[in-house]
Write an enzyme that holds these catalytic residues in place. Structure first.
Site, PDB file in Angstrom:
ATOM      1  N   GLU A 101      11.228  -4.341  -3.880  1.00 39.22           N
ATOM      2  CA  GLU A 101      12.685  -4.158  -3.846  1.00 39.22           C
ATOM      3  C   GLU A 101      13.387  -5.469  -4.120  1.00 39.22           C
ATOM      4  O   GLU A 101      14.380  -5.535  -4.835  1.00 39.22           O
ATOM      5  CB  GLU A 101      13.112  -3.598  -2.481  1.00 39.22           C
ATOM      6  CG  GLU A 101      14.566  -3.131  -2.427  1.00 39.22           C
ATOM      7  CD  GLU A 101      15.572  -4.221  -2.047  1.00 39.22           C
ATOM      8  OE1 GLU A 101      16.781  -3.982  -2.173  1.00 39.22           O
ATOM      9  OE2 GLU A 101      15.155  -5.327  -1.642  1.00 39.22           O
ATOM     10  N   GLU A 102      12.846  -6.542  -3.542  1.00 38.47           N
ATOM     11  CA  GLU A 102      13.525  -7.840  -3.601  1.00 38.47           C
ATOM     12  C   GLU A 102      13.566  -8.440  -5.010  1.00 38.47           C
ATOM     13  O   GLU A 102      14.295  -9.393  -5.246  1.00 38.47           O
ATOM     14  CB  GLU A 102      12.855  -8.836  -2.636  1.00 38.47           C
ATOM     15  CG  GLU A 102      12.952  -8.443  -1.158  1.00 38.47           C
ATOM     16  CD  GLU A 102      14.355  -8.534  -0.592  1.00 38.47           C
ATOM     17  OE1 GLU A 102      15.285  -8.881  -1.341  1.00 38.47           O
ATOM     18  OE2 GLU A 102      14.521  -8.228   0.597  1.00 38.47           O
TER      19      GLU A 102
ATOM     20  N   HIS B 221      17.895 -13.098   4.363  1.00 39.85           N
ATOM     21  CA  HIS B 221      17.008 -13.899   3.499  1.00 39.85           C
ATOM     22  C   HIS B 221      16.782 -15.319   4.018  1.00 39.85           C
ATOM     23  O   HIS B 221      16.102 -16.111   3.381  1.00 39.85           O
ATOM     24  CB  HIS B 221      17.491 -13.941   2.040  1.00 39.85           C
ATOM     25  CG  HIS B 221      17.299 -12.634   1.331  1.00 39.85           C
ATOM     26  ND1 HIS B 221      17.410 -12.498  -0.034  1.00 39.85           N
ATOM     27  CD2 HIS B 221      16.986 -11.402   1.797  1.00 39.85           C
ATOM     28  CE1 HIS B 221      17.189 -11.226  -0.361  1.00 39.85           C
ATOM     29  NE2 HIS B 221      16.939 -10.538   0.741  1.00 39.85           N
TER      30      HIS B 221
ATOM     31  N   HIS C 231      12.042  -0.623   2.127  1.00 39.23           N
ATOM     32  CA  HIS C 231      11.107  -1.476   1.376  1.00 39.23           C
ATOM     33  C   HIS C 231      10.246  -2.339   2.291  1.00 39.23           C
ATOM     34  O   HIS C 231      10.708  -2.868   3.295  1.00 39.23           O
ATOM     35  CB  HIS C 231      11.821  -2.277   0.282  1.00 39.23           C
ATOM     36  CG  HIS C 231      12.768  -3.346   0.736  1.00 39.23           C
ATOM     37  ND1 HIS C 231      12.367  -4.644   0.948  1.00 39.23           N
ATOM     38  CD2 HIS C 231      14.093  -3.329   0.972  1.00 39.23           C
ATOM     39  CE1 HIS C 231      13.418  -5.370   1.291  1.00 39.23           C
ATOM     40  NE2 HIS C 231      14.480  -4.599   1.324  1.00 39.23           N
TER      41      HIS C 231
ATOM     42  N   ASP D 183      14.870  -7.875   6.928  1.00 37.45           N
ATOM     43  CA  ASP D 183      15.043  -7.306   5.580  1.00 37.45           C
ATOM     44  C   ASP D 183      13.674  -7.204   4.920  1.00 37.45           C
ATOM     45  O   ASP D 183      13.183  -8.181   4.384  1.00 37.45           O
ATOM     46  CB  ASP D 183      15.988  -8.195   4.779  1.00 37.45           C
ATOM     47  CG  ASP D 183      16.216  -7.691   3.363  1.00 37.45           C
ATOM     48  OD1 ASP D 183      15.794  -6.574   3.057  1.00 37.45           O
ATOM     49  OD2 ASP D 183      16.820  -8.450   2.572  1.00 37.45           O
TER      50      ASP D 183
ATOM     51  N   ASP E 289      18.086   0.140   4.803  1.00 31.64           N
ATOM     52  CA  ASP E 289      17.923  -1.299   4.556  1.00 31.64           C
ATOM     53  C   ASP E 289      18.918  -2.054   5.437  1.00 31.64           C
ATOM     54  O   ASP E 289      19.755  -1.442   6.083  1.00 31.64           O
ATOM     55  CB  ASP E 289      18.189  -1.591   3.061  1.00 31.64           C
ATOM     56  CG  ASP E 289      17.479  -2.845   2.570  1.00 31.64           C
ATOM     57  OD1 ASP E 289      17.164  -3.733   3.391  1.00 31.64           O
ATOM     58  OD2 ASP E 289      17.257  -2.948   1.347  1.00 31.64           O
TER      59      ASP E 289
HETATM   60 ZN   LIG Z   1      16.392  -5.346   1.745  1.00 26.58          ZN
END
Ligand SMILES: [Zn+2]
Length: 332
Positions: free
Chosen positions: A194-195, A304, A62, A164, A217
């Site tokens: 995706e998130e 994140h 992603h 990410d 990922d």
């Molecule tokens: Zn991810």
């Protein structure tokens, strides 16, 4: 392909979920030399094909990142914001941020907030505006922001925002670059949103209609204090072959084939089992009548947060494994 340089190039793009256009453009330019066909769809997915007569494999990484969206501008010119994807409020104060138009600022917390129980509502962004009108001349509600932190290497480790999943995008580019011959019909899909719930992968998987799929990922690790074995992978031990996350139970045949493929090519592999967090595999394996789906994961610390961390040796291993699987003789 230099990993850090490519990562930095992707991270200069402003591409939180829903605004992947600029990072897609950058990836398209990098993928073009290895592609037979490149297309995009309504959701913004970038679909790069390496044609073959054999079975179809869809690789997915992603392109979007988490971010924040301005919800309200205070009289004082300070901005309140909501989340685009998963944000941990406790990790945010003192983080520099930037907006699409280049406006910069810093996240801070209300002085009255309990620092031990910070909520997103306790936080604001200070862009240096003197009042609401000044702020509104630069920013309006609905504008998005991303972390303005930097990427660097220390030893074998990369520290960067948005590993990410920009590192997954780099892995796919590296795999394309190193791929020799393959009779398989290969689709390298750089997915969107995706998130916020694997949204791009869902439509891409429907369109590509592959027999096999591999989501690339990052994955949460078990090698930092206090993890209590909720995950299984560690930094530096190789490509993590996904067994499960919250969105998918990988097809046992895929787990076996990816593991075997690693072993046959001398690529270090480990297992990836996590309880929290999903991946594009979650949407892809349920497409149409089902897709044999697995995952190749890059173990990642501090996911994140404004500074995530991976090991370059794991990144290399993931790229090698993706290329090895892409070249594997498969049955339709
Ligand atoms: Zn991810």
């Amino acid at each position: 392909m230099d990993i850090l340089t490519t990562l930095q190039a992707l991270n200069t793009c402003h591409s939180p979920s829903g605004e992947e256009g600029s990072v897609a453009e950058r990836i398209q330019a990098l993928a073009a030399p290895f592609a037979d066909e490149i297309s995009t769809d309504i959701m913004g997915n970038l679909i790069v094909r390496r044609k073959g007569d054999g079975p179809r494999i869809m690789f997915a990484a992603h392109m979007d990142s988490v971010g924040g969206m301005v919800t309200y501008v205070e009289e004082s010119g300070l901005l309140r914001f909501g989340k685009v994807g998963g944000l941990h409020p406790a990790c945010l104060p003192a983080t520099p941020v930037r907006f699409r138009n280049g406006t910069r600022g810093v996240i801070a917390a209300d002085a009255s907030a309990d620092p031990k129980a910070l909520k997103l509502e306790d936080l604001y962004v200070d862009i240096g505006a003197v009042d609401r009108a000044d702020a509104l001349s630069k920013i309006c509600p609905g504008d998005t922001m991303v972390y303005g932190t930097s990427s660097f290497q220390t030893g074998d480790r990369l520290v960067s925002p948005y590993l990410d999943d920009r590192i997954g995008c780099v892995v796919l580019l590296m795999a394309m670059e190193r791929l020799q011959k393959s009779s398989n019909d290969l689709y390298f899909v750089f997915t969107t949103q995706e998130e916020v719930g694997l949204r791009g992968a869902r439509t891409a998987a429907f369109a590509v209609e592959s027999t096999y799929a591999v989501a690339v990922d990052v994955t949460a690790v078990d090698d930092v204090p206090g993890t209590r074995h909720a995950g299984s992978s560690v930094l530096g031990k190789g490509a993590a072959v996904k067994v499960m996350d919250r969105s998918v139970l990988c097809h046992p045949m895929m787990v076996q084939m990816l593991t075997r493929s690693g072993r046959e090519h001398g690529i270090p592999v480990q297992r990836d089992i996590i309880q929290a967090g999903g991946s594009d595999a979650g949407a892809i394996h349920q497409s149409r009548t089902g897709v044999y789906t697995g995952g190749i994961s890059v173990p990642c610390r501090y996911i994140h947060t404004p500074q995530e961390m991976v090991d370059v040796r794991d990144v290399e291993a993931c790229a090698a494994l993706a290329a090895a699987f892409a070249g594997m003789p498969l049955e339709n």
